[in-house]
Design a protein around this motif. Sequence first.
Motif, PDB file in Angstrom:
ATOM      1  N   CYS A 175      -8.045  -7.761   4.972  1.00  0.00           N
ATOM      2  CA  CYS A 175      -8.248  -6.519   5.463  1.00  0.00           C
ATOM      3  C   CYS A 175      -8.952  -6.163   6.637  1.00  0.00           C
ATOM      4  CB  CYS A 175      -8.810  -5.667   4.145  1.00  0.00           C
ATOM      5  SG  CYS A 175      -9.275  -3.922   4.583  1.00  0.00           S
ATOM      6  N   THR A 176      -8.754  -5.311   7.527  1.00  0.00           N
ATOM      7  CA  THR A 176      -9.082  -5.305   8.851  1.00  0.00           C
ATOM      8  C   THR A 176     -10.474  -4.657   8.850  1.00  0.00           C
ATOM      9  OG1 THR A 176      -8.921  -4.470  11.261  1.00  0.00           O
ATOM     10  CG2 THR A 176      -7.926  -3.150   9.438  1.00  0.00           C
ATOM     11  N   ASP A 186      -1.781  -1.090   3.782  1.00  0.00           N
ATOM     12  CA  ASP A 186      -1.224  -0.343   4.740  1.00  0.00           C
ATOM     13  C   ASP A 186      -1.273  -0.895   6.140  1.00  0.00           C
ATOM     14  OD1 ASP A 186       0.290   1.854   5.498  1.00  0.00           O
ATOM     15  OD2 ASP A 186      -1.233   3.089   5.427  1.00  0.00           O
ATOM     16  N   LYS A 187       0.051  -1.258   6.759  1.00  0.00           N
ATOM     17  CA  LYS A 187       0.019  -2.029   8.148  1.00  0.00           C
ATOM     18  C   LYS A 187       0.206  -0.970   9.219  1.00  0.00           C
ATOM     19  CE  LYS A 187       2.330  -6.186   9.621  1.00  0.00           C
ATOM     20  NZ  LYS A 187       3.153  -7.253   9.297  1.00  0.00           N
ATOM     21  N   CYS A 188      -0.587  -1.132  10.228  1.00  0.00           N
ATOM     22  CA  CYS A 188      -0.185  -0.639  11.360  1.00  0.00           C
ATOM     23  C   CYS A 188       0.957  -0.880  12.158  1.00  0.00           C
ATOM     24  CB  CYS A 188      -1.502  -0.676  12.245  1.00  0.00           C
ATOM     25  SG  CYS A 188      -1.186   0.088  14.090  1.00  0.00           S
ATOM     26  N   ASN A 189       1.757   0.035  12.486  1.00  0.00           N
ATOM     27  CA  ASN A 189       3.301  -0.226  13.282  1.00  0.00           C
ATOM     28  C   ASN A 189       2.991  -0.722  14.490  1.00  0.00           C
ATOM     29  OD1 ASN A 189       4.554   0.822  10.830  1.00  0.00           O
ATOM     30  ND2 ASN A 189       4.387   2.792  11.481  1.00  0.00           N
ATOM     31  N   LYS A 190       1.780  -0.658  15.213  1.00  0.00           N
ATOM     32  CA  LYS A 190       1.588  -1.203  16.576  1.00  0.00           C
ATOM     33  C   LYS A 190       0.845  -2.367  16.702  1.00  0.00           C
ATOM     34  CE  LYS A 190      -0.251   0.279  20.990  1.00  0.00           C
ATOM     35  NZ  LYS A 190      -0.959   1.655  21.638  1.00  0.00           N
ATOM     36  N   ASN A 206     -14.830   8.812   6.528  1.00  0.00           N
ATOM     37  CA  ASN A 206     -16.241   8.653   7.373  1.00  0.00           C
ATOM     38  C   ASN A 206     -15.935   8.942   8.926  1.00  0.00           C
ATOM     39  OD1 ASN A 206     -17.401   8.210   4.956  1.00  0.00           O
ATOM     40  ND2 ASN A 206     -17.002   5.937   5.308  1.00  0.00           N
ATOM     41  N   HIS A 207     -14.806   8.810   9.420  1.00  0.00           N
ATOM     42  CA  HIS A 207     -14.419   8.946  10.807  1.00  0.00           C
ATOM     43  C   HIS A 207     -13.588   9.921  11.185  1.00  0.00           C
ATOM     44  CE1 HIS A 207     -15.844   4.770  10.396  1.00  0.00           C
ATOM     45  NE2 HIS A 207     -16.175   4.739  11.324  1.00  0.00           N
ATOM     46  N   ASN A 208     -13.262  10.811  10.231  1.00  0.00           N
ATOM     47  CA  ASN A 208     -12.666  12.139  10.388  1.00  0.00           C
ATOM     48  C   ASN A 208     -11.218  11.295  11.452  1.00  0.00           C
ATOM     49  OD1 ASN A 208     -11.711  14.716  10.097  1.00  0.00           O
ATOM     50  ND2 ASN A 208     -12.478  15.232  12.168  1.00  0.00           N
ATOM     51  N   SER A 209     -10.561  10.416  11.008  1.00  0.00           N
ATOM     52  CA  SER A 209      -9.441   9.877  11.759  1.00  0.00           C
ATOM     53  C   SER A 209      -8.563   9.287  10.721  1.00  0.00           C
ATOM     54  CB  SER A 209      -9.805   8.632  12.683  1.00  0.00           C
ATOM     55  OG  SER A 209      -9.013   8.094  13.048  1.00  0.00           O
ATOM     56  N   ASN A 214      -8.140  -0.419  14.029  1.00  0.00           N
ATOM     57  CA  ASN A 214      -8.165  -1.467  14.908  1.00  0.00           C
ATOM     58  C   ASN A 214      -7.638  -0.932  16.433  1.00  0.00           C
ATOM     59  OD1 ASN A 214      -8.449  -4.251  15.645  1.00  0.00           O
ATOM     60  ND2 ASN A 214      -6.280  -4.196  16.080  1.00  0.00           N
ATOM     61  N   CYS A 215      -6.787  -0.204  16.382  1.00  0.00           N
ATOM     62  CA  CYS A 215      -6.253   0.196  17.850  1.00  0.00           C
ATOM     63  C   CYS A 215      -6.020   1.764  17.743  1.00  0.00           C
ATOM     64  CB  CYS A 215      -4.861  -0.450  17.941  1.00  0.00           C
ATOM     65  SG  CYS A 215      -3.296   0.268  16.988  1.00  0.00           S
ATOM     66  N   GLN A 216      -6.162   2.589  16.569  1.00  0.00           N
ATOM     67  CA  GLN A 216      -6.255   4.108  16.715  1.00  0.00           C
ATOM     68  C   GLN A 216      -5.029   4.548  16.732  1.00  0.00           C
ATOM     69  OE1 GLN A 216      -9.343   5.597  16.056  1.00  0.00           O
ATOM     70  NE2 GLN A 216      -9.850   3.367  16.283  1.00  0.00           N
ATOM     71  N   PHE A 217      -3.747   3.780  16.697  1.00  0.00           N
ATOM     72  CA  PHE A 217      -2.502   3.993  16.665  1.00  0.00           C
ATOM     73  C   PHE A 217      -2.415   4.825  15.257  1.00  0.00           C
ATOM     74  CE2 PHE A 217       1.934   3.602  15.391  1.00  0.00           C
ATOM     75  CZ  PHE A 217       2.525   4.087  16.767  1.00  0.00           C
ATOM     76  N   SER A 218      -1.515   5.926  15.096  1.00  0.00           N
ATOM     77  CA  SER A 218      -1.467   6.629  13.897  1.00  0.00           C
ATOM     78  C   SER A 218      -0.745   5.728  12.793  1.00  0.00           C
ATOM     79  CB  SER A 218      -0.542   7.957  14.068  1.00  0.00           C
ATOM     80  OG  SER A 218      -0.339   8.512  12.793  1.00  0.00           O
ATOM     81  N   THR A 219      -1.140   5.606  11.726  1.00  0.00           N
ATOM     82  CA  THR A 219      -0.474   4.507  10.795  1.00  0.00           C
ATOM     83  C   THR A 219       0.504   5.117   9.915  1.00  0.00           C
ATOM     84  OG1 THR A 219      -2.475   5.067   9.336  1.00  0.00           O
ATOM     85  CG2 THR A 219      -2.666   3.062  10.648  1.00  0.00           C
TER      86      THR A 219
END
Length: 237
Positions: A175-176, A186-190, A206-209, A214-219
């Motif tokens: 887990c990252t 859940d795996k990032c597509n990028k 906690n981060h409102n994101s 790891n890369c901020q790409f929408s998961t």
Amino acid sequence: MPYSNEHKTVLQAIMHEGALHEARGKELVIRLFKHNNTAQILSEINTKLRPLCMTIKSINCEVTGELYWIFANTVQDKTASFNSEFSQAELALLRNVYSEIVTSNSGWVSSTFCLNLCPSINLKLSKTDAEQFLLEMVNRQWLCCKDGKYYMGVRSIAELLQYFKDTYEGNLHICTLCKQELFYGDKCNKCDAIAHVYCLQNYARNHNSLGCPNCQFSTSRQNFSSSNASAMDIDDA
């Protein structure tokens, strides 16, 4: 605080359940100790268990995110040991189910696929008997089932992790966020970073994101909504 009969009662409840839901554990601690500092009580129990190479682990279900207390051995080897009350055919099926879960890209295996494994096992096991056995494994928290799919159960994660590391070293993911092994996430597509669903939920709050940590790409899971399934949800199909 000295180790008391109240501590023994908590330990016996965990051992009896195999995996005790945290909510029930908290209720028991409050009733016995008149406070809700469960971390302190588990620490005091674990201090007593340490010389016996045993411990109480807190493990999240990878599907529901719910926390369980599990009585586990701190000394594990590559041999997965299971209760002798089960037949060799049943244990062979379970190991095959484990193998399919660990080596899959999804972290789960369908119930239909599991039942179709039976003919490939040398020892005789009917699909009806296999279905009942897998249901028992879910009831005992060795497996988790939702919508006709089997996932790794909290007891397997707590008690057999070393076996999985030794047997499927190249197939385990980290887990990252929490840096612990995971089987379903859940795996990032990028960037291909992978994380527990409950870790992502905490990160999003906690981060409102909703982006990849790891890369901020929408998961892939946009709302990170908590699953309503429980480890006891068995699909009848």
